[in-house]
Design a protein around this motif. Structure first.
Motif, PDB file in Angstrom:
ATOM      1  N   ASP A  28       0.795  -1.350   0.048  1.00 14.23           N
ATOM      2  CA  ASP A  28       0.083  -0.047  -0.092  1.00 14.23           C
ATOM      3  C   ASP A  28       0.898   1.316  -0.028  1.00 14.23           C
ATOM      4  O   ASP A  28       1.523   1.476   0.867  1.00 14.23           O
ATOM      5  N   THR A  30       0.182   4.385  -0.114  1.00 13.07           N
ATOM      6  CA  THR A  30      -0.456   5.617   0.515  1.00 13.07           C
ATOM      7  C   THR A  30      -1.192   5.092   1.395  1.00 13.07           C
ATOM      8  O   THR A  30      -2.527   4.962   1.187  1.00 13.07           O
ATOM      9  N   CYS A  31      -0.708   4.973   2.725  1.00 14.19           N
ATOM     10  CA  CYS A  31      -1.708   4.246   3.833  1.00 14.19           C
ATOM     11  C   CYS A  31      -2.956   5.271   4.110  1.00 14.19           C
ATOM     12  O   CYS A  31      -4.153   4.568   4.405  1.00 14.19           O
ATOM     13  N   GLY A  32      -2.757   6.499   4.357  1.00  8.10           N
ATOM     14  CA  GLY A  32      -3.688   7.444   4.716  1.00  8.10           C
ATOM     15  C   GLY A  32      -4.412   6.928   6.067  1.00  8.10           C
ATOM     16  O   GLY A  32      -3.766   6.530   6.986  1.00  8.10           O
ATOM     17  N   ASN A  33      -5.728   6.563   6.068  1.00  3.79           N
ATOM     18  CA  ASN A  33      -6.370   6.419   7.490  1.00  3.79           C
ATOM     19  C   ASN A  33      -6.413   4.802   7.663  1.00  3.79           C
ATOM     20  O   ASN A  33      -7.040   4.327   8.439  1.00  3.79           O
ATOM     21  N   GLY A  35      -7.597   2.317   5.368  1.00  2.00           N
ATOM     22  CA  GLY A  35      -8.756   1.376   4.731  1.00  2.00           C
ATOM     23  C   GLY A  35      -8.141   0.426   3.681  1.00  2.00           C
ATOM     24  O   GLY A  35      -8.422  -0.689   3.663  1.00  2.00           O
ATOM     25  N   PHE A  53       3.099   2.447   3.065  1.00  2.00           N
ATOM     26  CA  PHE A  53       4.120   3.606   3.360  1.00  2.00           C
ATOM     27  C   PHE A  53       3.063   4.707   3.496  1.00  2.00           C
ATOM     28  O   PHE A  53       2.097   4.986   2.802  1.00  2.00           O
ATOM     29  N   ALA A  59      -1.086   9.441   9.931  1.00  3.10           N
ATOM     30  CA  ALA A  59      -1.911   8.495   8.958  1.00  3.10           C
ATOM     31  C   ALA A  59      -1.353   7.158   9.629  1.00  3.10           C
ATOM     32  O   ALA A  59      -2.325   6.218   9.637  1.00  3.10           O
ATOM     33  N   ALA A  81       7.902   6.732   5.424  1.00  3.18           N
ATOM     34  CA  ALA A  81       8.922   6.874   4.474  1.00  3.18           C
ATOM     35  C   ALA A  81       8.036   7.445   3.083  1.00  3.18           C
ATOM     36  O   ALA A  81       6.915   6.844   2.917  1.00  3.18           O
ATOM     37  N   ASN A 100      -3.247   5.471  -3.736  1.00  3.59           N
ATOM     38  CA  ASN A 100      -4.432   5.949  -3.589  1.00  3.59           C
ATOM     39  C   ASN A 100      -3.859   7.340  -3.423  1.00  3.59           C
ATOM     40  O   ASN A 100      -3.717   8.121  -2.356  1.00  3.59           O
ATOM     41  N   LEU A 101      -3.808   8.329  -4.485  1.00  2.00           N
ATOM     42  CA  LEU A 101      -3.179   9.570  -4.463  1.00  2.00           C
ATOM     43  C   LEU A 101      -3.895  10.661  -3.832  1.00  2.00           C
ATOM     44  O   LEU A 101      -5.073  10.406  -4.054  1.00  2.00           O
ATOM     45  N   TYR A 103      -4.624  13.780  -0.829  1.00  2.00           N
ATOM     46  CA  TYR A 103      -4.298  14.218   0.538  1.00  2.00           C
ATOM     47  C   TYR A 103      -5.067  13.257   1.522  1.00  2.00           C
ATOM     48  O   TYR A 103      -6.019  12.554   1.228  1.00  2.00           O
ATOM     49  N   PRO A 105      -7.687  12.283   3.818  1.00  2.00           N
ATOM     50  CA  PRO A 105      -8.848  12.705   4.230  1.00  2.00           C
ATOM     51  C   PRO A 105      -9.029  13.098   5.697  1.00  2.00           C
ATOM     52  O   PRO A 105      -8.673  12.464   6.483  1.00  2.00           O
ATOM     53  N   GLY A 112      -0.097  16.503   0.242  1.00  2.00           N
ATOM     54  CA  GLY A 112      -0.781  15.547  -0.855  1.00  2.00           C
ATOM     55  C   GLY A 112       0.482  14.934  -1.412  1.00  2.00           C
ATOM     56  O   GLY A 112       1.525  15.490  -1.262  1.00  2.00           O
ATOM     57  N   THR A 117       7.831  13.033  -6.440  1.00  2.00           N
ATOM     58  CA  THR A 117       7.979  11.896  -5.538  1.00  2.00           C
ATOM     59  C   THR A 117       7.255  10.701  -6.267  1.00  2.00           C
ATOM     60  O   THR A 117       7.439   9.380  -6.172  1.00  2.00           O
TER      61      THR A 117
END
Ligand code: SAM
Length: 189
Positions: A28, A30-33, A35, A53, A59, A81, A100-101, A103, A105, A112, A117
């Motif tokens: 993953d 872009t882990c974010g929250n 899900g 990551f 996050a 990282a 999942n590009l 910013y 949520p 973002g 990168t």
């Protein structure tokens, strides 16, 4: 789920379900929250592994909490990282990398993903993915996400060599404002 038409996130999950087998290694980006990390951890099963990551501690804390609640933390490694460093940390042979590009949520919209990168990260991802695997991308644009990353990613996918990658792009053609785009880069050779 009702109806045939899927949004970008649903399409990425549909493709991941078809692609990922128990025991696979996946990323993953872009882990974010968390899900998507949880979703991937369920797909790989107890013998698989998810490397996640994100650049934001906030996050990763949410992702960790979510995985622990679901009893999935042991099959995941979380890295604070930038995703463009993934090839420094991980071995090739990965089945799927999900981006999942955009910013976080509920977080700071200024932090973002950025083309400087994102493009090296996409290149690292297609290098790490095994033949038969895929890099899946949900691409948000407009609003606080702007347009620079959107154009850079579309240019980058159109340059992938056709004998090595099948690239599919899907979006809602009749949406009135910047519908997120789903992209699948399947590695053929
Ligand atoms: N997959 C997430 C979920 O299920 O909630 C949503 C991801 S969110 C749209 C995008 C995330 O990318 C944010 O949490 C942001 O911090 C992260 N991000 C931004 N730049 C990054 C980078 N260079 N490397 C890794 N993550 C990054």
């Amino acid at each position: 789920m009702n109806g045939l038409v899927r949004n970008a996130l649903q399409m990425s999950h549909d493709y991941a379900r078809q692609l990922i087998q128990p025991g696979d290694r996946v990323i993953d980006a872009t882990c974010g929250n968390g899900g998507d990390t949880q979703f991937l951890a369920e797909l790989v099963g107890p013998d698989g592994h998810v490397d996640g990551f994100d650049i934001q501690a906030q996050a990763l804390a949410k992702t960790r909490e979510r995985l622990e609640k679901a009893g999935l933390a042991e099959r995941c490694s979380l890295h604070q990282a930038s995703h463009h460093t993934m090839a420094d940390l991980l071995e090739p042979g990965v089945r799927c990398v999900l981006f999942n590009l955009g910013y976080l949520p509920g977080g700071d919209h200024a932090i973002g993903t950025r083309p400087e990168t994102t493009l090296p990260a996409l290149q690292a991802a297609v290098d790490l993915v095994t033949v038969g695997g895929a890099v899946l991308i949900c691409l948000y644009y407009g609003g606080d996400s702007g347009f620079a990353e959107h154009q850079a990613v579309l240019d980058w996918i159109s340059d992938l060599p056709v004998h090595r990658f099948a690239v599919q792009k899907s979006e809602l053609a009749n949406a009135k404002s910047c519908p997120p785009i789903f992209i699948c880069c399947e590695k053929l050779a």
